[in-house]
Write a protein that holds these residues in place. Structure first.
Motif: not given
Length: 81
Positions: A46-64
């Protein structure tokens, strides 16, 4: 929060990199995040999918957000019988 000008996954460093409007470059080490929050191959996927397909959503998830809570909500493990 500061405005994000760009966000992309850098395959060479395995980091999601964000360029902020003030010139700050923020780098999220995806391998370190996986080690800390992902407990199964399903959560890593799931994390890999976010990283490759929506890195902004991944960053927001990790940061906020709360990545552990998110991963529990979106992944399900059904054992093979």
């Amino acid at each position: 929060m500061r405005k994000i000008l760009s966000c992309e996954f850098n395959l060479n460093t395995a980091c999601v990199e964000l360029l902020m409007e003030d010139g700050t470059l923020l780098s999220i080490d995806c391998t370190a995040v996986e080690i800390e929050v992902a407990n199964s191959m399903y959560q890593r996927s799931e994390l890999d999918w976010l990283i490759y397909n929506d890195p902004l959503a991944y960053a927001e998830l990790i940061l906020n957000g709360d990545p552990e809570l998110y991963l529990k909500a979106v992944t399900e493990h059904t054992p093979l019988d």
